[in-house]
Design a protein around this motif. Structure first.
Motif, PDB file in Angstrom:
ATOM      1  N   THR A 136      -2.787   0.852  -5.490  1.00  0.00           N
ATOM      2  CA  THR A 136      -2.808  -0.302  -6.404  1.00  0.00           C
ATOM      3  C   THR A 136      -2.480  -1.607  -5.690  1.00  0.00           C
ATOM      4  OG1 THR A 136      -0.491   0.111  -6.985  1.00  0.00           O
ATOM      5  CG2 THR A 136      -2.186   1.138  -8.371  1.00  0.00           C
ATOM      6  N   GLY A 137      -2.198  -1.521  -4.408  1.00  0.00           N
ATOM      7  CA  GLY A 137      -1.930  -2.719  -3.614  1.00  0.00           C
ATOM      8  C   GLY A 137      -2.485  -2.538  -2.221  1.00  0.00           C
ATOM      9  N   TRP A 138      -3.106  -3.583  -1.659  1.00  0.00           N
ATOM     10  CA  TRP A 138      -3.680  -3.522  -0.324  1.00  0.00           C
ATOM     11  C   TRP A 138      -3.907  -4.933   0.193  1.00  0.00           C
ATOM     12  CZ3 TRP A 138      -6.292  -2.127  -4.780  1.00  0.00           C
ATOM     13  CH2 TRP A 138      -7.398  -2.912  -5.143  1.00  0.00           C
ATOM     14  N   GLY A 179       0.814  -1.204   0.000  1.00  0.00           N
ATOM     15  CA  GLY A 179       0.000   0.000   0.000  1.00  0.00           C
ATOM     16  C   GLY A 179       0.849   1.256   0.000  1.00  0.00           C
ATOM     17  N   ASP A 180       0.294   2.342   0.550  1.00  0.00           N
ATOM     18  CA  ASP A 180       0.996   3.622   0.484  1.00  0.00           C
ATOM     19  C   ASP A 180       1.399   4.166   1.858  1.00  0.00           C
ATOM     20  OD1 ASP A 180      -1.538   4.199   1.406  1.00  0.00           O
ATOM     21  OD2 ASP A 180      -1.855   5.927   0.099  1.00  0.00           O
ATOM     22  N   SER A 181       1.375   3.357   2.896  1.00  0.00           N
ATOM     23  CA  SER A 181       1.967   3.771   4.160  1.00  0.00           C
ATOM     24  C   SER A 181       3.481   3.646   4.036  1.00  0.00           C
ATOM     25  CB  SER A 181       1.444   2.908   5.316  1.00  0.00           C
ATOM     26  OG  SER A 181       0.051   3.137   5.509  1.00  0.00           O
ATOM     27  N   ARG A 182       4.227   4.491   4.767  1.00  0.00           N
ATOM     28  CA  ARG A 182       5.657   4.637   4.483  1.00  0.00           C
ATOM     29  C   ARG A 182       6.523   4.449   5.727  1.00  0.00           C
ATOM     30  NH1 ARG A 182       5.972  10.096   0.660  1.00  0.00           N
ATOM     31  NH2 ARG A 182       4.833   9.246  -1.156  1.00  0.00           N
ATOM     32  N   ASP A 228       2.512   1.725  -3.286  1.00  0.00           N
ATOM     33  CA  ASP A 228       1.653   1.013  -4.237  1.00  0.00           C
ATOM     34  C   ASP A 228       0.506   1.959  -4.572  1.00  0.00           C
ATOM     35  OD1 ASP A 228       3.045  -1.434  -4.381  1.00  0.00           O
ATOM     36  OD2 ASP A 228       2.153  -2.083  -2.477  1.00  0.00           O
ATOM     37  N   SER A 229       0.755   2.897  -5.487  1.00  0.00           N
ATOM     38  CA  SER A 229      -0.241   3.916  -5.811  1.00  0.00           C
ATOM     39  C   SER A 229      -0.163   4.276  -7.282  1.00  0.00           C
ATOM     40  CB  SER A 229      -0.018   5.177  -4.964  1.00  0.00           C
ATOM     41  OG  SER A 229       1.190   5.813  -5.326  1.00  0.00           O
ATOM     42  N   TRP A 230      -1.188   4.949  -7.749  1.00  0.00           N
ATOM     43  CA  TRP A 230      -1.241   5.388  -9.150  1.00  0.00           C
ATOM     44  C   TRP A 230      -0.107   6.349  -9.449  1.00  0.00           C
ATOM     45  CZ3 TRP A 230      -1.626  10.102 -11.527  1.00  0.00           C
ATOM     46  CH2 TRP A 230      -1.992  10.101 -12.890  1.00  0.00           C
ATOM     47  N   ALA A 231       0.167   7.270  -8.540  1.00  0.00           N
ATOM     48  CA  ALA A 231       1.234   8.250  -8.766  1.00  0.00           C
ATOM     49  C   ALA A 231       2.582   7.557  -8.881  1.00  0.00           C
ATOM     50  CB  ALA A 231       1.244   9.272  -7.639  1.00  0.00           C
ATOM     51  N   ALA A 232       2.849   6.591  -8.005  1.00  0.00           N
ATOM     52  CA  ALA A 232       4.136   5.896  -8.060  1.00  0.00           C
ATOM     53  C   ALA A 232       4.291   5.118  -9.362  1.00  0.00           C
ATOM     54  CB  ALA A 232       4.254   4.953  -6.863  1.00  0.00           C
ATOM     55  N   ALA A 248      -9.785  -9.223   0.744  1.00  0.00           N
ATOM     56  CA  ALA A 248     -10.255 -10.360  -0.044  1.00  0.00           C
ATOM     57  C   ALA A 248     -10.379 -10.022  -1.518  1.00  0.00           C
ATOM     58  CB  ALA A 248     -11.596 -10.848   0.502  1.00  0.00           C
ATOM     59  N   ASP A 249     -10.629  -8.747  -1.843  1.00  0.00           N
ATOM     60  CA  ASP A 249     -10.789  -8.387  -3.255  1.00  0.00           C
ATOM     61  C   ASP A 249      -9.553  -7.688  -3.808  1.00  0.00           C
ATOM     62  OD1 ASP A 249     -11.002  -6.087  -1.813  1.00  0.00           O
ATOM     63  OD2 ASP A 249     -12.860  -5.378  -2.726  1.00  0.00           O
ATOM     64  N   ALA A 250      -8.405  -7.880  -3.160  1.00  0.00           N
ATOM     65  CA  ALA A 250      -7.161  -7.284  -3.658  1.00  0.00           C
ATOM     66  C   ALA A 250      -6.643  -8.073  -4.855  1.00  0.00           C
ATOM     67  CB  ALA A 250      -6.112  -7.258  -2.562  1.00  0.00           C
ATOM     68  N   TYR A 251      -5.773  -7.403  -5.617  1.00  0.00           N
ATOM     69  CA  TYR A 251      -5.095  -8.124  -6.688  1.00  0.00           C
ATOM     70  C   TYR A 251      -4.134  -9.132  -6.074  1.00  0.00           C
ATOM     71  CZ  TYR A 251      -6.853  -4.131  -9.317  1.00  0.00           C
ATOM     72  OH  TYR A 251      -7.658  -3.168  -9.864  1.00  0.00           O
ATOM     73  N   GLU A 252      -3.363  -9.812  -6.874  1.00  0.00           N
ATOM     74  CA  GLU A 252      -2.413 -10.789  -6.358  1.00  0.00           C
ATOM     75  C   GLU A 252      -1.485 -10.126  -5.346  1.00  0.00           C
ATOM     76  OE1 GLU A 252       1.017 -13.929  -7.996  1.00  0.00           O
ATOM     77  OE2 GLU A 252      -0.180 -12.711  -9.376  1.00  0.00           O
ATOM     78  N   LEU A 253      -1.429 -10.679  -4.151  1.00  0.00           N
ATOM     79  CA  LEU A 253      -0.650 -10.079  -3.071  1.00  0.00           C
ATOM     80  C   LEU A 253       0.845 -10.160  -3.364  1.00  0.00           C
ATOM     81  CD1 LEU A 253      -0.562  -8.822  -0.237  1.00  0.00           C
ATOM     82  CD2 LEU A 253      -0.548 -11.155   0.696  1.00  0.00           C
ATOM     83  N   GLU A 254       1.503  -9.013  -3.260  1.00  0.00           N
ATOM     84  CA  GLU A 254       2.947  -8.939  -3.466  1.00  0.00           C
ATOM     85  C   GLU A 254       3.576  -8.187  -2.290  1.00  0.00           C
ATOM     86  OE1 GLU A 254       3.877  -7.187  -7.188  1.00  0.00           O
ATOM     87  OE2 GLU A 254       2.752  -8.644  -8.380  1.00  0.00           O
ATOM     88  N   PRO A 255       3.916  -8.879  -1.216  1.00  0.00           N
ATOM     89  CA  PRO A 255       4.559  -8.198  -0.092  1.00  0.00           C
ATOM     90  C   PRO A 255       5.927  -7.656  -0.493  1.00  0.00           C
ATOM     91  CG  PRO A 255       3.719 -10.362   0.553  1.00  0.00           C
ATOM     92  CD  PRO A 255       3.673 -10.301  -0.936  1.00  0.00           C
ATOM     93  N   HIS A 256       6.204  -6.411  -0.097  1.00  0.00           N
ATOM     94  CA  HIS A 256       7.501  -5.792  -0.353  1.00  0.00           C
ATOM     95  C   HIS A 256       8.321  -5.826   0.932  1.00  0.00           C
ATOM     96  CE1 HIS A 256       5.605  -4.304  -4.009  1.00  0.00           C
ATOM     97  NE2 HIS A 256       4.700  -3.681  -3.268  1.00  0.00           N
ATOM     98  N   THR A 257       9.572  -6.244   0.843  1.00  0.00           N
ATOM     99  CA  THR A 257      10.472  -6.225   1.994  1.00  0.00           C
ATOM    100  C   THR A 257      11.839  -5.724   1.538  1.00  0.00           C
ATOM    101  OG1 THR A 257      11.183  -8.519   1.649  1.00  0.00           O
ATOM    102  CG2 THR A 257       9.292  -8.148   3.133  1.00  0.00           C
ATOM    103  N   ALA A 258      12.568  -5.126   2.476  1.00  0.00           N
ATOM    104  CA  ALA A 258      13.923  -4.634   2.192  1.00  0.00           C
ATOM    105  C   ALA A 258      14.703  -4.592   3.493  1.00  0.00           C
ATOM    106  CB  ALA A 258      13.885  -3.244   1.564  1.00  0.00           C
ATOM    107  N   SER A 259      16.041  -4.788   3.376  1.00  0.00           N
ATOM    108  CA  SER A 259      16.926  -4.761   4.533  1.00  0.00           C
ATOM    109  C   SER A 259      17.984  -3.686   4.343  1.00  0.00           C
ATOM    110  CB  SER A 259      17.619  -6.125   4.735  1.00  0.00           C
ATOM    111  OG  SER A 259      16.675  -7.145   4.999  1.00  0.00           O
TER     112      SER A 259
END
Length: 439
Positions: free
Chosen positions: A348-350, A299-302, A321-325, A353-364
């Motif tokens: 564009t990501g959340w 999503g768009d929390s940072r 995960d937004s239109w602007a990005a 149950a009605d979300a698109y295919e879930l794609e968790p983002h992670t970084a170290s």
């Protein structure tokens, strides 16, 4: 026969012993006898002598007033009034209890403290209710009524502030604050902060922040379920030795499953809003453990990295995960143009149950200096979007006073307008020189 001086019929003078009037023949025997005592005279028929009114003189001295005892008289039994008033009245043996139709008492006795008023008693004399037991929630308006489970005062009916309208929590190495804001009727954000121990005994600090999607059903339930599920997953994985980045990925999956489950329960939720979509929210989290900084989001929390000394750069650690990005990533718009568009914050990501295919983002990351991680919803970064603005809003002592810093950042958003719910977690990152790299 009474002695009369004149005929009662024709007023002809009479002589003593006359039985009939010599003029008209009136039978004098039918005249009733005179009573022994007259209310206006004495017993012998002599008229009572009333005191004469004093003459009015020319002086300014007022005329003396006569009291009732100055006038002679008798009572109904023929006794002189002056004597009867001096005689003591006998005391009654026992006062009769007043019946239901008897006169009202002059005073209403107050019941003993703590006793319930009798049926039909004057409500004005009813004792106050006893002090409610400890833990009872009282109305914020009247300060006396109890709050029912629906959130309204049982006494005055005033709606009470929801528990989630403003929340604060502080642990030794992390703090978070969430506020409803100035425009929304409820707080649809949620957070979870905690600490765990890695297998080697070193600490791991966790912060999860979720933002409910307002256009979805029950966004507040979604954000709460996601934050609790993600935190619980991390608390189970980190002590087992799971790598923090993998643990964050698994935590996002667990959060998504918790939100998905809300689409089917309770059954009445869909009946109340059959035309709305399933509950949904965004998520961003961070883990500080062993000199490593891990972030994960959907999503768009940072999440922002802000060094303590401000000598190094402030860095945004997540990509929306937004239109602007998407427009910026595709090279179709500049960042300024994209975020100025009214579609900028369409996510564009959340999680839902009605979300698109879930794609968790992670970084170290391995920062090379001490600083803090600011984990927040768009309720804050809308008022400090650029990294320079965020660095300026974070207090210089944020690492030593994380709760105060979170409060300051929430205040920054409210001062800017508070158009959205705002949630901030501040996680201090201590400097660990071994293997330090670059953020």
């Amino acid at each position: 026969m009474p002695q009369l001086s004149a005929c009662p019929s024709c007023e002809e003078p009479l002589e003593s012993g006359d039985l009939f009037c010599g003029a008209c023949g009136f039978d004098l025997s039918v005249v009733p006898a005179r009573p022994d005592a007259s209310p206006n005279g004495s017993a012998d028929g002599a008229a009572a002598r009333w005191p004469e009114a004093p003459e009015v003189d020319s002086s300014d001295v007022p005329v003396p007033t006569h009291r009732p005892n100055d006038v002679p008289g008798t009572d109904s039994g023929g006794t002189d009034l002056a004597e009867s008033e001096q005689e003591p009245k006998p005391e009654p043996e026992q006062a009769a209890e007043p019946g239901p139709t008897g006169p009202e008492p002059d005073e209403y006795p107050l019941p003993a403290p703590g006793t319930a008023p009798a049926e039909g008693a004057d409500p004005r004399t009813a004792p106050p209710e006893p002090t409610p037991p400890a833990g009872t929630k009282l109305c914020v308006a009247c300060r006396s009524g109890r709050v029912d489970p629906d959130g309204y005062c049982e006494n005055c009916g005033h709606a009470q502030p929801r528990e989630r309208d403003h929340m604060e929590q502080e642990l030794d190495a992390v703090a978070a604050v969430s506020d409803r804001g100035l425009r929304h009727h409820r707080n649809e954000d949620a957070f979870a902060i905690s600490a765990a121990a890695l297998p080697d005994g070193s600490p791991a600090v966790v912060a999860i922040v979720c933002d409910g999607v307002s256009s979805a059903t029950r966004p507040d339930d979604a954000s709460l379920a996601a934050s609790l599920a993600a935190n619980e997953s991390l608390q189970g994985a980190l002590p087992r030795g799971t790598h923090p980045q993998q643990a964050m990925h698994d935590a996002i999956i667990a959060a998504a499953e918790a939100v998905n489950a809300l689409a089917a329960e309770p059954a009445t939720a869909r009946d109340q809003g059959p035309h709305q979509n399933a509950p949904a929210c965004t998520l961003v989290g961070s883990i500080v453990a062993g000199g490593l900084l891990v972030v994960g989001w959907v999503g768009d929390s940072r999440a922002y990295w802000v060094p303590d000394d401000r000598s190094g750069p402030t860095v945004r650690l997540t990509e929306d995960d937004s239109w602007a990005a998407q427009m910026v990533a595709a090279g179709l718009m500049s960042e300024a143009e994209a975020y100025a568009d009214e579609r900028a914050h369409a996510i564009t990501g959340w999680l839902g149950a009605d979300a698109y295919e879930l794609e968790p983002h992670t970084a170290s990351f391995k920062p090379d200096r001490a600083g803090v991680v600011v984990v927040c919803t768009d309720g804050l970064w809308n008022y400090a979007e650029a990294v320079e603005e965020m660095a300026g809003a974070v207090p210089g002592d944020a690492a030593r006073r994380p709760l105060h810093s979170a409060q300051v950042l929430v205040g920054h958003a409210l001062d800017g307008g508070g158009h959205d719910n705002v949630t901030v977690a501040v996680v201090p990152f201590p400097f660990v020189p071994q293997g330090a790299g670059s953020a």
